[in-house]
Each structure stands twice: as structure tokens, then as C-alpha cells.
Design a protein around this motif. Sequence first.
Motif, PDB file in Angstrom:
ATOM      1  N   LYS A 104      16.316  -8.443   1.142  1.00 15.86           N
ATOM      2  CA  LYS A 104      15.298  -7.481   0.677  1.00 15.86           C
ATOM      3  C   LYS A 104      13.911  -7.977   1.070  1.00 15.86           C
ATOM      4  N   VAL A 105      13.675  -9.263   0.876  1.00 14.07           N
ATOM      5  CA  VAL A 105      12.380  -9.832   1.262  1.00 14.07           C
ATOM      6  C   VAL A 105      12.199  -9.724   2.782  1.00 14.07           C
ATOM      7  N   ASP A 106      13.315  -9.814   3.513  1.00  9.51           N
ATOM      8  CA  ASP A 106      13.252  -9.683   4.973  1.00  9.51           C
ATOM      9  C   ASP A 106      13.079  -8.229   5.417  1.00  9.51           C
ATOM     10  N   GLY A 107      13.107  -7.297   4.483  1.00  5.65           N
ATOM     11  CA  GLY A 107      12.807  -5.906   4.825  1.00  5.65           C
ATOM     12  C   GLY A 107      14.014  -5.004   4.979  1.00  5.65           C
ATOM     13  N   ASP A 125       7.276  -2.354  -1.424  1.00  5.56           N
ATOM     14  CA  ASP A 125       8.533  -2.983  -1.027  1.00  5.56           C
ATOM     15  C   ASP A 125       8.319  -4.503  -0.829  1.00  5.56           C
ATOM     16  N   PRO A 126       9.317  -5.336  -1.213  1.00  9.26           N
ATOM     17  CA  PRO A 126       9.134  -6.793  -1.079  1.00  9.26           C
ATOM     18  C   PRO A 126       8.675  -7.222   0.319  1.00  9.26           C
ATOM     19  N   SER A 127       9.208  -6.576   1.336  1.00 10.41           N
ATOM     20  CA  SER A 127       8.891  -7.002   2.711  1.00 10.41           C
ATOM     21  C   SER A 127       7.460  -6.645   3.118  1.00 10.41           C
ATOM     22  N   LYS A 128       6.816  -5.791   2.336  1.00  9.58           N
ATOM     23  CA  LYS A 128       5.454  -5.360   2.698  1.00  9.58           C
ATOM     24  C   LYS A 128       4.403  -5.959   1.765  1.00  9.58           C
TER      25      LYS A 128
END
Lengths: 362, 271
Positions: B170-173, A71-74
Motif C-alpha cells: 500500500k505504501v508502495d502505491g 493515499d499512503p503512496s502519495k
Amino acid sequence: MAEVRLTDIRKRFGALEIIKGVDLSIEAGEFVVFVGPSGCGKSTLLRMIAGLEDISSGELTIGGTVMNDVDPSKRGIAMVFQSYALYPHMTVRENMGFALKFAGMAREEIDARVNDAARILELEPLLDRKPKALSGGQRQRVAIGRAIVRNPLVFLFDEPLSNLDAELRVHMRVEIAKLHKELKSTIIYVTHDQVEAMTLADKIVVLRSGVVEQVGAPLALYDDPANTFVAGFIGSPRMNFLKARVAAVGGGQATVTLTSQPDVQLTLPIAAPSVAVGDAVTLGVRPEHFLGQGKGDADVKVKVDVAEHLGNTSYVYAHVSADERIIIEHVDVRDIASRETLTVAIAASRSFLFDKDGQRLR
Amino acid sequence: MNVSRLATTALQYVFLGTAAFLSIFPFIWMVISSTNRSIDIIGGRTGIGDAFGTNVANFFAQVDVPLVFWNSTKLAVLATLLTIVVSSLAGYGFEMFRSKARDRIYALVLLTLMVPFAALMIPLFMMMARSGLINTHIAIMLPTIASAFIIFYFRQSTKAFQTELRDAAKVDGLKEWQIFLYIYIPVMRSTYAAAFVIVFMTNWNNYLWPLIVLQSNETKTITLVVSSLASAYYPDYGVVMIGTILATLPTLLVFFVMQRQFVQGMLGSVK
């Protein structure tokens, strides 16, 4: 900071391949700039690293971990977007702390990180404002601040200065360079502006149609371009290309004559000759590498179309023949006028030879 | 200012004045009539009368006002909220997600706009009857929830929603539903306000379908009640006007409260 490795990365939309097998190593702490014309795939490649686009095939690792399906956030990345992408309903403070709050970080820790980033970026007086009350430059700083607070392994910048005016762009460019010096983090930066690429990068990746044309330090690309595309893209104004023909080859050098002016002969070193006498080649000369008459290895007559006098230098737009237009940078002469005939010299040591496919002959 | 410009301005004022009068006159007439007795209204009396109190008392005597208002409010608010939730999700989905089938499905949704309600009435009634939903409020709400027009409106408005906000989230989760909840809805609140006004008015004024489906007095809405008063053998127009005023008030209130955001939302959708 972490290293990033791309191995045979490809992106396909149905039958159409956008990224055609990119191999790239980005070292920890390196500032890498992806540069290329519109549609070359540089933003797509960055979005694939961010996880915003799927990777069709190949392997992406960040800090040694395969990230293809993470996932982008990980992924340990933070991204700064061209349009800043600040949440309009949140204040600067909320924007900067949103990802941390969402990740469940303690409020004191969020405040400490936001305040720290705000201090670095001089955003402290603006923390309670909403994005619409900020100027373009301030918004960009908030977007950078939002990335900093996450303390990422890799910063990703997607044309972050494109929406700013010329003056602010120069200012922010310096700010980003300072920030990299201070944070010592890995940065991948996408731009179509070769000046940004030259001034910011430790390493430039030149892309065309989803293919990496050349990777290297800015001056290496300037001094030693691999092909006409890189030679034309790096350097401003762009390199001049003159049609030529091989007159003699041997002894580790090739002698070429200009097609438009056959009496102009130039001998350049070629280590492994892959051309024969009579072959069509291209001679590349940067505008700033033309010399005064008689000061180089060959003199070329040109007809001046327009001269632009910028004060510190002048650009002469001229033509060698009807279909070969060139730009000459003249530092000393300020009285060049249109329709004048000018004689300038080319030095073999500052010229580049390319074969008929545009590949460099070294 | 020269003569032709003066004439143009004057013409504009005359046109706008006429349009404004034609729009406002029914309201004025409604208020004036509510103060007159039925016989005076039929007689063409245009002045303010003294029967307002009597008309109000008669209206409250003939109609179970709290029940009727509760029915209308419950139906309008619930149907509006459900319509907005379903249609905004659909509009967001149609704009944000790319697929080969997307445009075909969307074209089908828009095609339903071309089918008049009269053509659907009988099949819908049969569906409701078979489902045992006749004379229930669910039967009123169900056909309105997926509104092709509101889906279209949300999709058009979503074009102005920066896709980079979605990427940043999305980048922020954030997951897709969280992006919708925490980013999309607050950013698009003007669009939601405008949609709320439009859908609420439509639902509040809904007449034909409730007339067919609702059969007992306990389930009837204000529009049905006012209509039944007007179609009585000897209609008391003063009382009808009191009902009309009361039926109009909630929509006026919703519009005035949300006027600014309604205008912003409507502008946003056509930009």
C-alpha cells in the motif's frame, strides 16, 4: 524533508478510543521517537501518519498539506516495518525498485537510485539475491534501502530492530543514526526500547494508553520527567519510587520523610507548593544516583536481596521495607553479598518528588 | 538397536508396506488387466497378456477419444481456474477485511460443506433446466466454482501471509487488486499449486453431476464414457481398463509435475 503536524488526532474502533487527542509538531529534519509500553498506541499513531489506519478525527499535515484522506503512496512517506516486509518473490534489486517501477519511473533512474542506496547501505553484492538468502541484518538494510530510494519527505520506522539479536541491534542503531546524519531527513521512529529512544532521538514522545505523557529531548526527559510514568520509562534500570510523607512545606521547599524509615528526611525545592503537611508523596531516585554512606543529604538503610556484578558496575537489588524494592547501581563496591545491610545516601538535587497522582512536584 | 525398537521398526515397515501395496495394487491390476482379454480378466488371470494392442484398437474404435479428452480437459481446466480465482479471492477477502458480518457469512459458507450433494442434485438440475443449460458444460462448471472447502483452504493459508507485506505494498502505491495480483498470488504460489491439484482431480473425476446433466455423446467426459463401457450388457474389461488408464494419466501427470509445491502448499495450510 518536511515537517509533520498532528492536531487533536484521535482513533476510535467503535466505542473504544485508542488514540486520545494527540497534538504534536515534528520539525523538518528532526529524528522523533515514539516510545511507550506495548498497547500504548505508538504503532497505531505511526500507521495513521502512514495512511495505513484511518484518522477518526483531527488533522494531519505533512509539509503543510493536509494528509488525512491522501493515499499512503502519495503522502511522501516511506516505511520500514518490524518484519522487514520484503517481497519474498523478488530480488533485493526488485524489492528496492518496486515502488519506483510501479510509479512509472524510467529504468535508468530506478537503477541509479537503487545503486546509490545499495552503495550507502553496502548492499551491492546482495542485489541479485532473494530475501530468504539474507541474514536478519541484511534484510533490515534492504528494507531501509527500499525506503531511501523513494526519497521521501518523512521516513517512518516501526520497531525496525526488534527482530534482531542484541549485538546486531546495537550495530544497526548506529547505522540508522549515521544514515540520519547523512540524509538529514525527517524520521519518525517507533520503539518500546528506551535505549534506542535515548540514543537516536532528537525528540522523544512518551505515550501511554493513547495519550502523550511528555515530549522532549532525551536528556530533558531523563533530567526532568513530568510524572512517575515517564520517570520510570526513561532510564535503565528504571527509577526507584519510595513512599514518603510531607513533613514541612514553606520557603519554596518541602521536607519529606520516608514512610518506611521516618527518620530519613530530605528537603527538596518546590516552586509552587501544591501539597500540604501530611500528604502522601512519592520520592523518585534513579539507581545511578545513590551515593555512598554520608555523601548525600540523607542516609537510607537497605537489605540486599541479590547483587549483580557486571564488571564495570554492579546492580544491587534490595528492599527498603517488605513491599518497597529498589535497585542501586554501585560502581566502586564489588563485594556486596545478599542479606547484607547496606547504607546508601540520597542527594536532594538528584531526587524527584511526585504527588499522589504521580505528577511531578517541581 | 535393542529388540523392542527392532520390533517396532519392523511393525512400522509391515504396516507401511501393506498400506503402500493396497494403494498401488489397483494401478498394477489396472495395467495388467489392460493387456488381457475380458474373459481372462474375469477368469482371474494375473499375468501380463498379449491383448494390449487389441484392447487399445477396440477402445479407439468405440470411443471418440479426442472429443472425449477435449471435453474433460476443457471442463477440468476451466472449472479449476475459475474455482481457484473465485475461492482464493474469497479466502483473501475473508482473512484480510474486518467487518461485523464477516464471521457470520463465513460460518454460512462453511455450513454448505455439511449439505450432501445428493440433497442439492434435484434443485440444481431444476435450476439448470429452467436456465436452459442442460447438456452444456457451463452447467457442470457453475455449481463447482464457489467451493466452500477451497475458500476455507485459502483463508487458512492466508493466515500465514504477512499483513505487513500488504501494508508495504500500500505504501508502495498498490491498490487492493494489485496487491492480490502482484504480491499475494506470487507469494502464495504453493497454496495455489496444491489447490490446483485438488480441484483439478475433483473436476476431472467428477461423475455424478455430469451423468445427470450431460445427455448427448458430443458433450460427455472420459469418466462418463469409461463408466458406460463398464456398464454395457457385455462389458469388455480389457477395453474398460485402457479407458481407465487414459482417464488416470492426466491426474497423475498434474500431481507429479506439482508434487513438491503441492506438499509445500498442504503444509502451509495447516501450519
